[in-house]
Design a protein around this motif. Structure first.
Motif, PDB file in Angstrom:
ATOM      1  N   ASP A  13      -7.961  26.190  12.465  1.00 41.24           N
ATOM      2  CA  ASP A  13      -7.941  24.828  11.955  1.00 41.24           C
ATOM      3  C   ASP A  13      -7.647  24.840  10.457  1.00 41.24           C
ATOM      4  OD1 ASP A  13     -10.321  25.510  10.645  1.00 41.24           O
ATOM      5  OD2 ASP A  13     -11.561  24.722  12.263  1.00 41.24           O
ATOM      6  N   THR A  14      -7.548  23.648   9.873  1.00 38.24           N
ATOM      7  CA  THR A  14      -7.145  23.529   8.469  1.00 38.24           C
ATOM      8  C   THR A  14      -8.137  24.205   7.535  1.00 38.24           C
ATOM      9  OG1 THR A  14      -6.058  21.430   8.987  1.00 38.24           O
ATOM     10  CG2 THR A  14      -6.505  21.898   6.671  1.00 38.24           C
ATOM     11  N   ALA A  15      -9.428  24.040   7.803  1.00 39.27           N
ATOM     12  CA  ALA A  15     -10.440  24.642   6.934  1.00 39.27           C
ATOM     13  C   ALA A  15     -10.355  26.161   6.943  1.00 39.27           C
ATOM     14  CB  ALA A  15     -11.832  24.184   7.374  1.00 39.27           C
ATOM     15  N   GLU A  16     -10.099  26.753   8.099  1.00 44.81           N
ATOM     16  CA  GLU A  16      -9.987  28.208   8.185  1.00 44.81           C
ATOM     17  C   GLU A  16      -8.752  28.716   7.453  1.00 44.81           C
ATOM     18  OE1 GLU A  16     -12.134  29.069  12.489  1.00 44.81           O
ATOM     19  OE2 GLU A  16     -10.085  28.294  12.436  1.00 44.81           O
ATOM     20  N   LEU A  17      -7.638  27.995   7.572  1.00 49.75           N
ATOM     21  CA  LEU A  17      -6.431  28.399   6.851  1.00 49.75           C
ATOM     22  C   LEU A  17      -6.629  28.293   5.344  1.00 49.75           C
ATOM     23  CD1 LEU A  17      -3.645  26.755   9.058  1.00 49.75           C
ATOM     24  CD2 LEU A  17      -4.194  29.174   8.880  1.00 49.75           C
ATOM     25  N   GLU A  18      -7.300  27.251   4.901  1.00 41.49           N
ATOM     26  CA  GLU A  18      -7.549  27.099   3.465  1.00 41.49           C
ATOM     27  C   GLU A  18      -8.490  28.187   2.961  1.00 41.49           C
ATOM     28  OE1 GLU A  18      -8.920  23.148   2.822  1.00 41.49           O
ATOM     29  OE2 GLU A  18      -6.925  22.240   3.030  1.00 41.49           O
ATOM     30  N   PHE A  19      -9.452  28.584   3.782  1.00 41.54           N
ATOM     31  CA  PHE A  19     -10.353  29.665   3.385  1.00 41.54           C
ATOM     32  C   PHE A  19      -9.579  30.964   3.171  1.00 41.54           C
ATOM     33  CE2 PHE A  19     -13.082  33.254   4.560  1.00 41.54           C
ATOM     34  CZ  PHE A  19     -14.112  33.104   3.646  1.00 41.54           C
ATOM     35  N   TYR A 102       1.764  27.921   1.228  1.00 38.33           N
ATOM     36  CA  TYR A 102       2.160  26.900   0.260  1.00 38.33           C
ATOM     37  C   TYR A 102       1.433  25.582   0.498  1.00 38.33           C
ATOM     38  CZ  TYR A 102       5.122  24.371   3.626  1.00 38.33           C
ATOM     39  OH  TYR A 102       5.569  23.627   4.689  1.00 38.33           O
ATOM     40  N   SER A 103       1.298  25.168   1.750  1.00 34.02           N
ATOM     41  CA  SER A 103       0.659  23.895   2.059  1.00 34.02           C
ATOM     42  C   SER A 103      -0.823  23.919   1.722  1.00 34.02           C
ATOM     43  CB  SER A 103       0.851  23.563   3.546  1.00 34.02           C
ATOM     44  OG  SER A 103       0.197  22.366   3.885  1.00 34.02           O
ATOM     45  N   GLU A 104      -1.516  25.003   2.084  1.00 38.06           N
ATOM     46  CA  GLU A 104      -2.957  25.088   1.827  1.00 38.06           C
ATOM     47  C   GLU A 104      -3.248  25.190   0.333  1.00 38.06           C
ATOM     48  OE1 GLU A 104      -1.992  26.385   5.888  1.00 38.06           O
ATOM     49  OE2 GLU A 104      -1.272  27.002   3.911  1.00 38.06           O
ATOM     50  N   VAL A 105      -2.458  26.001  -0.390  1.00 39.07           N
ATOM     51  CA  VAL A 105      -2.673  26.141  -1.834  1.00 39.07           C
ATOM     52  C   VAL A 105      -2.419  24.811  -2.549  1.00 39.07           C
ATOM     53  CG1 VAL A 105      -1.829  27.266  -3.920  1.00 39.07           C
ATOM     54  CG2 VAL A 105      -2.192  28.611  -1.838  1.00 39.07           C
ATOM     55  N   ALA A 106      -1.358  24.126  -2.172  1.00 38.82           N
ATOM     56  CA  ALA A 106      -1.056  22.838  -2.794  1.00 38.82           C
ATOM     57  C   ALA A 106      -2.165  21.833  -2.539  1.00 38.82           C
ATOM     58  CB  ALA A 106       0.274  22.307  -2.262  1.00 38.82           C
ATOM     59  N   LEU A 157       8.955  31.131   7.389  1.00 40.65           N
ATOM     60  CA  LEU A 157       7.992  30.150   7.879  1.00 40.65           C
ATOM     61  C   LEU A 157       6.678  30.306   7.127  1.00 40.65           C
ATOM     62  CD1 LEU A 157       8.484  30.221  11.764  1.00 40.65           C
ATOM     63  CD2 LEU A 157       9.462  28.620  10.102  1.00 40.65           C
ATOM     64  N   GLY A 158       5.964  29.204   6.973  1.00 43.38           N
ATOM     65  CA  GLY A 158       4.653  29.222   6.349  1.00 43.38           C
ATOM     66  C   GLY A 158       3.556  29.258   7.391  1.00 43.38           C
ATOM     67  N   SER A 159       2.326  29.445   6.928  1.00 44.66           N
ATOM     68  CA  SER A 159       1.206  29.537   7.866  1.00 44.66           C
ATOM     69  C   SER A 159       1.020  28.255   8.650  1.00 44.66           C
ATOM     70  CB  SER A 159      -0.081  29.865   7.099  1.00 44.66           C
ATOM     71  OG  SER A 159      -0.437  28.786   6.243  1.00 44.66           O
ATOM     72  N   ILE A 160       1.298  27.107   8.036  1.00 46.21           N
ATOM     73  CA  ILE A 160       1.109  25.848   8.741  1.00 46.21           C
ATOM     74  C   ILE A 160       2.095  25.705   9.886  1.00 46.21           C
ATOM     75  CG2 ILE A 160       2.632  24.581   7.151  1.00 46.21           C
ATOM     76  CD1 ILE A 160       0.780  22.166   7.513  1.00 46.21           C
ATOM     77  N   GLU A 161       3.339  26.179   9.708  1.00 45.82           N
ATOM     78  CA  GLU A 161       4.319  26.119  10.795  1.00 45.82           C
ATOM     79  C   GLU A 161       3.989  27.129  11.903  1.00 45.82           C
ATOM     80  OE1 GLU A 161       6.161  24.595   7.132  1.00 45.82           O
ATOM     81  OE2 GLU A 161       5.853  26.715   7.547  1.00 45.82           O
ATOM     82  N   VAL A 162       3.584  28.333  11.501  1.00 49.26           N
ATOM     83  CA  VAL A 162       3.256  29.354  12.493  1.00 49.26           C
ATOM     84  C   VAL A 162       2.045  28.923  13.314  1.00 49.26           C
ATOM     85  CG1 VAL A 162       2.471  31.728  12.798  1.00 49.26           C
ATOM     86  CG2 VAL A 162       4.269  31.208  11.139  1.00 49.26           C
ATOM     87  N   ASN A 163       1.010  28.445  12.637  1.00 51.12           N
ATOM     88  CA  ASN A 163      -0.217  28.073  13.333  1.00 51.12           C
ATOM     89  C   ASN A 163      -0.028  26.849  14.221  1.00 51.12           C
ATOM     90  OD1 ASN A 163      -3.226  28.697  13.399  1.00 51.12           O
ATOM     91  ND2 ASN A 163      -3.250  26.515  12.953  1.00 51.12           N
TER      92      ASN A 163
END
Length: 255
Positions: A13-19, A102-106, A157-163
């Motif tokens: 989920d988003t929180a795990e990717l941001e972590f 890139y998406s999570e860092v931004a 590809l970024g993590s958001i696209e892969v996930n």
């Protein structure tokens, strides 16, 4: 299959990717003096204002929350560069190189340190547009998968696209393998062939048993007829244990 074992938690989920993304490196300008300190990933610091210091993102967010630093805008988050990336994504079928997170860092930087950046709202809007365009391009490329097009190349590809599509793709591959038993059969035949060759090599490299003399064999081993019948009773895959000659050890006589 492996996919069946991991399909329930293969997407984050988003929180795990941001972590995970908090391990990315950023520059900060500290407002306090602090000696270097050690962490599991390495040594961080020292901090001497107004000199820039490179730190993991989680350290920058911690210092920013305590109002002890100013976070420097990463080069790829410049509004002009993001505008060029968006134009490239809209006009070409390839994906522009960007940091994997890139998406999570931004999102983390714009949420915690928007006051440190000029045009923060413009940057947020550009990143969101890039995400939407890349998502549409990825779905368009995945729709080309068919019997005639078994392979597609997706770079940068970024993590958001892969996930986003990981669970769908792995489940689809699992269904394809279930519908086409040929790869499974080929794999089984290959595995059986490898096992057979290994067993044959093991039989060839086995050390032959040491033969005893006739006198020693008659005293310490059963007769030839009983020995022959015992060997016949053994399975073909086994061999009789080696026969070692007995040793006559004479006691040492003290003078």
């Amino acid at each position: 299959m492996i996919c069946s074992d991991f399909k329930d938690f293969i997407s984050l989920d988003t929180a795990e990717l941001e972590f995970i993304a908090e391990e990315e490196i950023v520059d900060i300008i500290p407002t306090i003096r602090l000696e270097e300190f050690k962490t599991i990933t390495g040594t961080i610091g020292p901090f001497e204002p107004p000199n820039k210091t490179t730190v993991p993102l989680w350290v920058a967010l911690h210092f920013k929350d305590r109002k002890e630093c100013v976070i420097c805008l990463p080069g790829w988050m410049n509004a002009g560069y993001l505008q060029d990336v968006l134009q490239h994504e809209r006009t070409t079928p390839t994906f522009m190189p960007l940091p994997f997170y890139y998406s999570e860092v931004a999102h983390l930087l714009l949420s915690a340190a928007h006051d440190d950046f000029q045009n923060a709202d413009t940057i947020r809007s550009l990143v969101a547009d890039i995400e939407m365009v890349r998502k549409g391009k990825l779905e368009s490329e995945l729709s080309k998968l068919s019997e005639e097009h078994e392979l597609i190349q997706l770079d940068n590809l970024g993590s958001i696209e892969v996930n986003m599509h990981r669970a769908f793709l792995t489940k689809s591959m699992e269904i394809f393998r279930a519908l086409d038993p040929k790869p499974e059969g080929d794999l089984g035949d290959t595995r059986q062939q490898v096992v057979t060759e290994v067993m044959q090599q093991s039989q060839k490299s086995r050390r032959p048993p040491i033969k005893a003399s006739s006198s020693q064999a008659s005293s310490s081993q059963p007769s030839s007829s009983s020995r022959f019948s015992a060997e016949q009773a053994l399975p073909s895959s086994l061999s009789p244990p080696p026969v070692f000659p007995s040793m006559n050890i004479k006691p040492i006589q003290r003078k």
